[in-house]
Design an enzyme around this catalytic site. Structure first.
Site, PDB file in Angstrom:
ATOM      1  N   GLY A 266       0.769  -1.237   0.000  1.00  0.00           N
ATOM      2  CA  GLY A 266       0.000   0.000   0.000  1.00  0.00           C
ATOM      3  C   GLY A 266       0.797   1.282   0.000  1.00  0.00           C
ATOM      4  O   GLY A 266       0.210   2.376  -0.015  1.00  0.00           O
ATOM      5  N   GLU A 300       4.250  -6.641   0.596  1.00  0.00           N
ATOM      6  CA  GLU A 300       3.555  -6.896  -0.671  1.00  0.00           C
ATOM      7  C   GLU A 300       3.407  -5.611  -1.492  1.00  0.00           C
ATOM      8  O   GLU A 300       2.292  -5.160  -1.754  1.00  0.00           O
ATOM      9  CB  GLU A 300       2.167  -7.474  -0.400  1.00  0.00           C
ATOM     10  CG  GLU A 300       2.135  -8.753   0.389  1.00  0.00           C
ATOM     11  CD  GLU A 300       0.734  -9.098   0.867  1.00  0.00           C
ATOM     12  OE1 GLU A 300      -0.212  -8.345   0.551  1.00  0.00           O
ATOM     13  OE2 GLU A 300       0.571 -10.111   1.556  1.00  0.00           O
ATOM     14  N   PRO A 301       4.484  -4.983  -1.915  1.00  0.00           N
ATOM     15  CA  PRO A 301       4.358  -3.744  -2.694  1.00  0.00           C
ATOM     16  C   PRO A 301       3.862  -4.020  -4.104  1.00  0.00           C
ATOM     17  O   PRO A 301       4.151  -5.064  -4.692  1.00  0.00           O
ATOM     18  CB  PRO A 301       5.788  -3.210  -2.717  1.00  0.00           C
ATOM     19  CG  PRO A 301       6.619  -4.468  -2.687  1.00  0.00           C
ATOM     20  CD  PRO A 301       5.874  -5.420  -1.778  1.00  0.00           C
ATOM     21  N   GLY A 302       3.137  -3.099  -4.654  1.00  0.00           N
ATOM     22  CA  GLY A 302       2.724  -3.169  -6.054  1.00  0.00           C
ATOM     23  C   GLY A 302       2.946  -1.831  -6.711  1.00  0.00           C
ATOM     24  O   GLY A 302       3.915  -1.619  -7.436  1.00  0.00           O
ATOM     25  N   ARG A 303       2.051  -0.875  -6.403  1.00  0.00           N
ATOM     26  CA  ARG A 303       2.103   0.451  -7.001  1.00  0.00           C
ATOM     27  C   ARG A 303       3.455   1.133  -6.804  1.00  0.00           C
ATOM     28  O   ARG A 303       3.968   1.772  -7.715  1.00  0.00           O
ATOM     29  CB  ARG A 303       0.999   1.317  -6.364  1.00  0.00           C
ATOM     30  CG  ARG A 303       0.872   2.706  -6.944  1.00  0.00           C
ATOM     31  CD  ARG A 303      -0.007   3.583  -6.054  1.00  0.00           C
ATOM     32  NE  ARG A 303      -1.207   2.928  -5.605  1.00  0.00           N
ATOM     33  CZ  ARG A 303      -2.388   3.011  -6.205  1.00  0.00           C
ATOM     34  NH1 ARG A 303      -2.514   3.748  -7.291  1.00  0.00           N
ATOM     35  NH2 ARG A 303      -3.432   2.371  -5.716  1.00  0.00           N
ATOM     36  N   ARG A 339      -8.604   4.813 -13.978  1.00  0.00           N
ATOM     37  CA  ARG A 339      -8.412   5.396 -12.654  1.00  0.00           C
ATOM     38  C   ARG A 339      -9.035   6.781 -12.492  1.00  0.00           C
ATOM     39  O   ARG A 339      -9.656   7.056 -11.462  1.00  0.00           O
ATOM     40  CB  ARG A 339      -6.918   5.436 -12.289  1.00  0.00           C
ATOM     41  CG  ARG A 339      -6.273   4.062 -12.135  1.00  0.00           C
ATOM     42  CD  ARG A 339      -4.863   4.154 -11.553  1.00  0.00           C
ATOM     43  NE  ARG A 339      -4.920   4.548 -10.164  1.00  0.00           N
ATOM     44  CZ  ARG A 339      -4.587   5.747  -9.720  1.00  0.00           C
ATOM     45  NH1 ARG A 339      -4.173   6.695 -10.542  1.00  0.00           N
ATOM     46  NH2 ARG A 339      -4.668   6.021  -8.427  1.00  0.00           N
ATOM     47  N   TYR A 343     -11.622   6.624  -9.562  1.00  0.00           N
ATOM     48  CA  TYR A 343     -11.100   7.129  -8.290  1.00  0.00           C
ATOM     49  C   TYR A 343     -10.901   8.644  -8.258  1.00  0.00           C
ATOM     50  O   TYR A 343     -10.333   9.162  -7.299  1.00  0.00           O
ATOM     51  CB  TYR A 343      -9.735   6.496  -7.981  1.00  0.00           C
ATOM     52  CG  TYR A 343      -9.708   4.993  -7.945  1.00  0.00           C
ATOM     53  CD1 TYR A 343     -10.553   4.272  -7.098  1.00  0.00           C
ATOM     54  CD2 TYR A 343      -8.824   4.286  -8.749  1.00  0.00           C
ATOM     55  CE1 TYR A 343     -10.513   2.890  -7.067  1.00  0.00           C
ATOM     56  CE2 TYR A 343      -8.777   2.894  -8.710  1.00  0.00           C
ATOM     57  CZ  TYR A 343      -9.624   2.208  -7.874  1.00  0.00           C
ATOM     58  OH  TYR A 343      -9.571   0.842  -7.839  1.00  0.00           O
ATOM     59  N   CYS A 371     -18.365   6.889 -25.183  1.00  0.00           N
ATOM     60  CA  CYS A 371     -19.640   7.612 -25.081  1.00  0.00           C
ATOM     61  C   CYS A 371     -20.143   7.697 -23.642  1.00  0.00           C
ATOM     62  O   CYS A 371     -21.214   7.182 -23.299  1.00  0.00           O
ATOM     63  CB  CYS A 371     -20.677   6.965 -25.992  1.00  0.00           C
ATOM     64  SG  CYS A 371     -20.304   7.222 -27.727  1.00  0.00           S
ATOM     65  N   TYR A 400      -2.085  -0.533 -12.002  1.00  0.00           N
ATOM     66  CA  TYR A 400      -3.544  -0.417 -12.115  1.00  0.00           C
ATOM     67  C   TYR A 400      -3.944   0.389 -13.345  1.00  0.00           C
ATOM     68  O   TYR A 400      -4.923   1.120 -13.338  1.00  0.00           O
ATOM     69  CB  TYR A 400      -4.140   0.192 -10.832  1.00  0.00           C
ATOM     70  CG  TYR A 400      -3.727  -0.579  -9.608  1.00  0.00           C
ATOM     71  CD1 TYR A 400      -4.239  -1.834  -9.352  1.00  0.00           C
ATOM     72  CD2 TYR A 400      -2.759  -0.068  -8.738  1.00  0.00           C
ATOM     73  CE1 TYR A 400      -3.822  -2.565  -8.251  1.00  0.00           C
ATOM     74  CE2 TYR A 400      -2.336  -0.800  -7.635  1.00  0.00           C
ATOM     75  CZ  TYR A 400      -2.875  -2.046  -7.397  1.00  0.00           C
ATOM     76  OH  TYR A 400      -2.450  -2.774  -6.309  1.00  0.00           O
TER      77      TYR A 400
END
Length: 446
Positions: A266, A300-303, A339, A343, A371, A400
């Site tokens: 996170g 658990e890194p991702g971003r 995104r 978000y 559209c 993401y």
């Protein structure tokens, strides 16, 4: 028609093009080649591959992985890094990180298959997620995954049944919900009591004890994940990890073995001008709360690893002027990068051409051709006048982005490219119009 006058800058003004580039060392603006990633001009990729196209920097993936690895090592944590495959499941991205020593955090059978294909050992895979099916568990256990994070008593029973059927013992960690607010977007908060994730921390001791007496299971530890894109300091992490430390001590007081603590991920990145938490700060929060427990630690890194490594390269279809509003309409859309629509996310947008980079800017709305009014990337963004065919790059799109793309409006999935120094390669081909139809069938009565 003349463009509207530039908006007055405020304390909340968007970063300039120069400021955006300064924080992204893998990107540079050259007088002749324009915007480049590492040593490859993005205009060259657009000419040879087309647009829209996702472009990833292998050097940035390595650099950011090593920065996190070094911070954990300097804190003497010995923590394992499991890349969150959901952030970017591209096989070449995963192979690049696997070569650095990364494991995988996965949430589906498909992600497990990708991790294995990328060369990540099954023992270096953690299977998370609230809705694992019996079939997915069967596949994971038959391949020897290193750990399954259970998120409910019901799932514990399911894992037990599948493991017993296969005649194996599953190493299971119990994911707990510490009811901590990480001050991130509501849709990516995962550690509050109202979220669907994990077991209430007060219920964990009883369930963990029952797991120890359940056939087919070996409870090995506890896990937590409180949310994504966390930029508001380490206080939320520290609160969650203190709760985990207290839980570990309570479980051991009951005579239960706790070997591992999965700290989740996170860690956020600065898309606009958010604070940028450093890996050393996260490592310090882990060390100060969990460092003396004698457990194997995981993150658990991702971003944080892949987000800054990617851009979405797009071309202008037309500029449209309606009343006082200027619209820049691109060939990328919300089906590519969802995104902003999902978000309200902000992404930096840089012109690729060296001439456009230094031209006067004026406010515009940057939109796609889908559209829906929600197909809007930015409002009142300062960009130069852009002729049809002009190229722009959406920054920090390596997490993401492609992972959440779709074929809405029957728009094929974009190509993906990996850049490594002066070379680049297509690592996922652009989906064809024929492929969109390939799986569809008319019933016999038609």
């Amino acid at each position: 028609m003349a463009s509207p006058a530039p908006a007055l800058l405020t304390d909340d003004a968007d970063p300039s093009f120069a400021e955006l580039l300064a924080g992204r060392p893998h990107l540079a603006q050259h007088a002749h080649d324009g915007l480049t990633m590492e040593e490859v001009p993005l205009a060259r990729i657009a000419r040879e591959v087309g647009t829209p196209t996702w472009v990833y920097s292998a050097g940035t993936l390595r650099r950011r992985y090593r920065a996190l690895r070094d911070a954990l090592d300097e804190a003497q944590l010995g923590a394992e890094i499991h890349f969150a495959v959901k952030a970017n499941p591209n096989l070449a991205v995963l192979r690049t990180l696997a070569a650095e020593g990364a494991g995988a955090d996965i949430v589906s059978e498909g992600e497990l298959r990708l991790a294995l294909a990328a060369g990540i050992a099954p023992a270096h895979v953690v299977f998370s997620g609230v809705g694992k099916t019996p079939g997915e568990l069967r596949f994971a256990l038959s391949r020897g995954v290193g750990q399954i994070n259970a998120e409910s008593a019901e799932e514990v029973a399911m894992i037990s049944a599948v493991a017993t059927e296969l005649g194996v013992t599953a190493d299971v960690a119990l994911r707990v919900n510490p009811d901590v607010d990480p001050k991130t977007h509501a849709k990516i908060t995962t550690g509050k009591s109202g979220n669907k994730f994990g077991v209430a921390i007060e219920d964990a001791p009883d369930l963990y004890a029952r797991m120890a007496a359940t056939p087919g299971l070996r409870p090995v530890g506890v896990a937590v994940h409180i949310g994504s894109q966390i930029t508001a300091g380490m206080s939320a992490y520290a609160a969650a990890y203190r709760a985990l430390a207290e839980l570990v001590l309570a479980l051991r007081a009951q005579g239960l073995a706790v070997e591992r603590v999965d700290c989740g991920g996170g860690l956020g990145i600065p898309y606009r001008h958010e604070p940028a938490p450093a890996p050393a700060a996260l490592a310090g929060a882990i060390r100060n709360t969990l460092g003396n427990l004698g457990v194997k630690l995981m993150v658990e890194p991702g971003r944080w690893i892949s987000g800054p490594a990617g851009v979405l390269l797009a071309a202008v279809i037309i500029e449209k002027h309606t009343g006082s509003r200027r619209f820049v309409i691109l060939d990328a859309a919300m089906n590519d990068l969802v995104r902003p629509a999902m978000y309200e996310a902000w992404h930096g947008i840089l012109p690729v051409s060296p001439a456009d980079h230094v031209a006067p800017v004026s406010p515009c709305d940057v939109v796609g051709p889908v559209c829906e009014t929600g197909d809007t990337f930015a409002r009142n963004r300062g960009l130069p006048r852009l002729e049809p065919g002009s190229l722009v790059a959406f920054l920090d799109a390596g997490a993401y982005g492609a992972a959440m793309s779709s074929t809405y409006n029957a728009r094929p999935l974009a190509a993906e490219v990996l850049v490594d120094g002066a070379r680049f390669a297509v690592v996922r081909e652009r989906q064809t119009q024929e492929a969109l139809l390939a799986g569809q069938r008319l019933p016999a009565w038609m």
